[in-house]
Design an enzyme around this catalytic site. Structure first.
Site, PDB file in Angstrom:
ATOM      1  N   HIS A   1       6.770  22.285 -17.933  1.00 55.15           N
ATOM      2  CA  HIS A   1       7.595  22.112 -17.227  1.00 55.15           C
ATOM      3  C   HIS A   1       8.498  21.022 -17.393  1.00 55.15           C
ATOM      4  O   HIS A   1       8.236  20.187 -18.185  1.00 55.15           O
ATOM      5  CB  HIS A   1       7.030  22.022 -15.860  1.00 55.15           C
ATOM      6  CG  HIS A   1       6.151  20.639 -15.783  1.00 55.15           C
ATOM      7  ND1 HIS A   1       6.764  19.387 -15.510  1.00 55.15           N
ATOM      8  CD2 HIS A   1       4.871  20.600 -16.053  1.00 55.15           C
ATOM      9  CE1 HIS A   1       5.649  18.345 -15.538  1.00 55.15           C
ATOM     10  NE2 HIS A   1       4.632  19.187 -15.831  1.00 55.15           N
TER      11      HIS A   1
ATOM     12  N   GLU B   1      -2.418  22.805 -13.885  1.00 60.79           N
ATOM     13  CA  GLU B   1      -2.678  21.560 -14.797  1.00 60.79           C
ATOM     14  C   GLU B   1      -4.001  21.106 -14.239  1.00 60.79           C
ATOM     15  O   GLU B   1      -4.791  21.342 -13.130  1.00 60.79           O
ATOM     16  CB  GLU B   1      -1.593  20.585 -14.354  1.00 60.79           C
ATOM     17  CG  GLU B   1      -1.955  19.211 -15.446  1.00 60.79           C
ATOM     18  CD  GLU B   1      -1.647  19.382 -16.844  1.00 60.79           C
ATOM     19  OE1 GLU B   1      -2.865  20.003 -17.221  1.00 60.79           O
ATOM     20  OE2 GLU B   1      -1.127  18.574 -17.294  1.00 60.79           O
TER      21      GLU B   1
END
Length: 184
Positions: free
Chosen positions: A8, A82
């Site tokens: 990201h 994550e």
């Protein structure tokens, strides 16, 4: 099948050197620009789908990439979120890594569990998009250790908004790029 992993784009916590983990921190303007730059890194390949982690920083990056490639945004896979860093989320990254150089942080999700979770997510992507080329937007730690497990290729760091692509040949994976740079 080719998978292009994109970390990201930048968040304020990335900029400020803070551990994000499973905390849902949004992209900042630099992160949005990095997502647009990632589209250029993908332009020479043919893509069938863009999928992501459900965390907003990955999802927004994936939307920008999908729009740039002229593809609809595919699903979010919870397995791609994550690593959960537990009580260390929000702590200074550099300081934390210096204190625990083996990344065995107290209260954090074990790295082996993170990789196994990601592999389950990739298996789901393979079921949903068999033999297709898929852009997978997720996060630095989960990408780094999954790439190492799949390919055996050393990876030092995964940079925000960059493409790390791998290609499956039979049952084996071969690294094409790391952080947008060709390998081999």
């Amino acid at each position: 099948m080719t998978l292009a992993f994109i970390r990201h784009g930048q968040t304020d916590w990335n900029r400020d050197d803070r551990i994000q983990g499973s905390s849902d921190i949004p992209l900042n303007d630099t992160g949005r620009e990095q997502a647009r730059d990632a589209v250029e890194m993908l332009a020479d390949w043919s893509w069938d789908a863009v999928v992501s982690s459900p965390l907003s920083r990955a999802r927004e990056t994936a939307q920008i990439v999908a729009d740039g490639l002229g593809l609809p945004l595919g699903p979010a896979y919870p397995e791609l979120a994550e690593r959960d860093y537990g009580p260390l989320e929000g702590a200074p990254s550099t300081e934390t890594m210096a204190r625990w150089p083996r990344r065995d942080y107290p209260g954090a999700e074990p790295l082996d569990a993170v990789v196994e979770r990601c592999l389950r997510g990739l298996a789901r992507i393979d079921e949903d998009y068999p033999d297709q080329n898929v852009v997978v937007v997720c996060h630095g730690t989960i990408m780094k250790y999954t790439l190492i497990r799949l390919t055996g290729h050393p990876v030092d760091v995964i940079l925000n908004g960059t493409v790390s692509a791998i290609e499956r040949e039979g049952d084996a994976w071969r690294v094409l790029t790391i952080n947008g740079e060709p390998v081999g």
